[in-house]
Design a protein around this motif. Sequence first.
Motif, mmCIF file in Angstrom:
data_model
loop_
_atom_site.group_PDB
_atom_site.id
_atom_site.type_symbol
_atom_site.label_atom_id
_atom_site.label_comp_id
_atom_site.label_asym_id
_atom_site.label_seq_id
_atom_site.Cartn_x
_atom_site.Cartn_y
_atom_site.Cartn_z
ATOM 1 N N VAL A 120 2.398 7.460 10.113
ATOM 2 C CA VAL A 120 2.980 6.817 9.394
ATOM 3 C C VAL A 120 4.155 7.122 8.482
ATOM 4 O O VAL A 120 4.109 8.734 8.185
ATOM 5 C CB VAL A 120 1.968 5.437 8.828
ATOM 6 N N THR A 121 5.184 6.424 8.486
ATOM 7 C CA THR A 121 6.122 6.649 7.367
ATOM 8 C C THR A 121 5.655 5.837 6.043
ATOM 9 O O THR A 121 5.306 4.526 6.102
ATOM 10 C CB THR A 121 8.027 6.486 7.540
ATOM 11 N N PHE A 122 6.288 5.761 4.898
ATOM 12 C CA PHE A 122 5.719 5.067 3.700
ATOM 13 C C PHE A 122 6.109 6.082 2.433
ATOM 14 O O PHE A 122 6.672 7.028 2.791
ATOM 15 C CB PHE A 122 4.191 5.574 3.135
ATOM 16 N N THR A 123 6.965 4.863 1.276
ATOM 17 C CA THR A 123 6.884 6.022 0.636
ATOM 18 C C THR A 123 5.782 6.520 -0.813
ATOM 19 O O THR A 123 4.796 5.607 -0.720
ATOM 20 C CB THR A 123 7.497 4.197 -0.576
ATOM 21 N N SER A 124 5.658 7.314 -1.269
ATOM 22 C CA SER A 124 5.116 8.161 -2.180
ATOM 23 C C SER A 124 5.027 6.697 -3.724
ATOM 24 O O SER A 124 6.344 7.010 -3.779
ATOM 25 C CB SER A 124 5.779 9.401 -2.626
ATOM 26 N N PRO A 125 3.454 7.103 -3.763
ATOM 27 C CA PRO A 125 3.161 6.878 -4.785
ATOM 28 C C PRO A 125 3.666 6.988 -5.783
ATOM 29 O O PRO A 125 3.484 6.912 -7.558
ATOM 30 C CB PRO A 125 1.852 6.311 -4.565
ATOM 31 N N LYS A 126 3.252 8.420 -6.167
ATOM 32 C CA LYS A 126 3.785 9.246 -7.223
ATOM 33 C C LYS A 126 5.471 9.593 -7.302
ATOM 34 O O LYS A 126 5.929 9.195 -8.952
ATOM 35 C CB LYS A 126 4.111 10.745 -6.858
ATOM 36 N N ASP A 140 -7.695 -1.452 0.626
ATOM 37 C CA ASP A 140 -6.072 -1.540 1.094
ATOM 38 C C ASP A 140 -4.993 -0.205 0.912
ATOM 39 O O ASP A 140 -4.051 -0.638 -0.072
ATOM 40 C CB ASP A 140 -5.520 -2.692 0.147
ATOM 41 N N SER A 141 -5.594 0.675 0.378
ATOM 42 C CA SER A 141 -5.157 1.959 0.237
ATOM 43 C C SER A 141 -5.445 2.861 1.358
ATOM 44 O O SER A 141 -6.453 2.888 2.356
ATOM 45 C CB SER A 141 -5.580 3.002 -0.776
ATOM 46 N N TYR A 142 -5.194 3.704 1.632
ATOM 47 C CA TYR A 142 -4.756 5.261 3.000
ATOM 48 C C TYR A 142 -5.146 6.164 2.167
ATOM 49 O O TYR A 142 -3.894 6.519 1.526
ATOM 50 C CB TYR A 142 -3.430 4.721 3.959
ATOM 51 N N PHE A 143 -5.425 7.041 3.013
ATOM 52 C CA PHE A 143 -5.650 9.181 2.912
ATOM 53 C C PHE A 143 -4.844 9.598 3.955
ATOM 54 O O PHE A 143 -5.451 9.138 5.067
ATOM 55 C CB PHE A 143 -6.979 9.308 2.033
ATOM 56 N N MET A 144 -3.590 10.032 2.979
ATOM 57 C CA MET A 144 -2.760 10.755 4.621
ATOM 58 C C MET A 144 -2.934 12.294 3.908
ATOM 59 O O MET A 144 -3.350 12.945 2.821
ATOM 60 C CB MET A 144 -0.995 10.591 3.764
ATOM 61 N N LEU A 145 -2.817 13.047 5.268
ATOM 62 C CA LEU A 145 -2.902 14.800 5.460
ATOM 63 C C LEU A 145 -1.680 14.616 6.173
ATOM 64 O O LEU A 145 -1.569 13.996 7.032
ATOM 65 C CB LEU A 145 -4.948 14.895 5.740
ATOM 66 N N GLY A 205 -2.038 11.037 -4.120
ATOM 67 C CA GLY A 205 -3.073 10.448 -4.275
ATOM 68 C C GLY A 205 -3.140 9.689 -2.989
ATOM 69 O O GLY A 205 -2.963 9.559 -2.048
ATOM 70 N N PHE A 206 -3.845 8.440 -2.997
ATOM 71 C CA PHE A 206 -4.251 6.989 -2.091
ATOM 72 C C PHE A 206 -2.769 6.903 -2.117
ATOM 73 O O PHE A 206 -1.689 6.543 -2.816
ATOM 74 C CB PHE A 206 -5.263 5.925 -2.793
ATOM 75 N N VAL A 207 -2.690 5.982 -1.220
ATOM 76 C CA VAL A 207 -1.383 5.513 -0.107
ATOM 77 C C VAL A 207 -1.299 3.779 -0.055
ATOM 78 O O VAL A 207 -2.210 3.380 0.893
ATOM 79 C CB VAL A 207 -0.391 6.399 0.848
ATOM 80 N N PRO A 208 -1.146 3.092 -0.704
ATOM 81 C CA PRO A 208 -1.245 1.281 -0.990
ATOM 82 C C PRO A 208 -0.743 0.948 0.127
ATOM 83 O O PRO A 208 0.123 1.235 0.699
ATOM 84 C CB PRO A 208 -0.954 0.859 -2.197
ATOM 85 N N ARG A 209 -1.057 0.270 0.993
ATOM 86 C CA ARG A 209 -0.969 -0.599 1.883
ATOM 87 C C ARG A 209 0.632 -1.187 1.764
ATOM 88 O O ARG A 209 2.048 -0.822 2.543
ATOM 89 C CB ARG A 209 -1.591 -1.942 2.673
ATOM 90 N N ARG A 210 1.331 -1.797 0.980
ATOM 91 C CA ARG A 210 2.205 -1.776 0.899
ATOM 92 C C ARG A 210 3.285 -1.224 0.916
ATOM 93 O O ARG A 210 4.566 -1.293 0.735
ATOM 94 C CB ARG A 210 2.462 -3.502 -0.676
ATOM 95 N N LEU A 211 2.826 0.114 0.379
ATOM 96 C CA LEU A 211 4.094 1.187 0.427
ATOM 97 C C LEU A 211 4.107 1.599 2.097
ATOM 98 O O LEU A 211 4.727 2.761 2.410
ATOM 99 C CB LEU A 211 3.639 2.506 -0.626
ATOM 100 N N LEU A 212 3.142 0.679 2.616
ATOM 101 C CA LEU A 212 3.891 1.502 4.169
ATOM 102 C C LEU A 212 4.953 1.089 4.456
ATOM 103 O O LEU A 212 5.308 0.215 4.613
ATOM 104 C CB LEU A 212 2.446 1.438 5.442
#
Length: 222
Positions: free
Chosen positions: A76-82, A167-172, A186-193
């Motif tokens: 998946v592509t996502f926006t980094s919560p950091k 509502d969160s995911y762990f990415m590697l 950290g964990f990635v919230p679904r809204r940032l996917l």
Amino acid sequence: MQRWLSKYRYVILFWLCFGVFRTSLADWNPIPSGSMRPTLVEGDVVLVNRVAYDLKLPLSDISLVKLDNPQRGDVVTFTSPKDGERLIKRIVGIPGDTLEMKNEVLWVNGTPATYADVQDIREPFAAGQTLAAVKLTEQVNTSKRTVQFIPQVRALRDFGPVVVPADSYFMLGDNRDNSADSRYIGFVPRRLLIGRAHHILASAQILDNWMPRFRRFGTPIL
């Protein structure tokens, strides 16, 4: 101004529709780093389905309709919560999962991944430099992918156990020792996917001579 708008109305309409299409339905994402090697390499351009999980309000993280749930193994592509940077990684943990890593071995809900098809390779690491690496097949339950490790690189090879929040995911990253993933951000919230990457659209050797890699065009992302 009115004459100009009338003359170019179809061009304007096209670009408006294209903009809505790219920000709401489908997108492409260039791969600038090696964090997803060997699955994705620098110079790949991947197709991203923006409505794989949610139909969102264009140019926002606001979900209008939930269409499906992300699964372990999805790229998946996502926006980094950091820091807000756009990233691409693999989901290894969904809400409620207990995750742990022991000496590079990933554990999901108390079950260790299995590793097979070990290959010794050389991994591009810096300009003109390669390092010894190991490429192998990792399987967790029914989810299987090719990953790699770089023993000479300092990396976080142990963590957890941690429980993935609702509502969160762990990415590697598949390039486990060279990836700024959920171990660091950290964990990635679904809204940032943003969406699910499903095929390689095109590819070029951006670290070398920029020649196209035609064999990678159109290949599915597994």
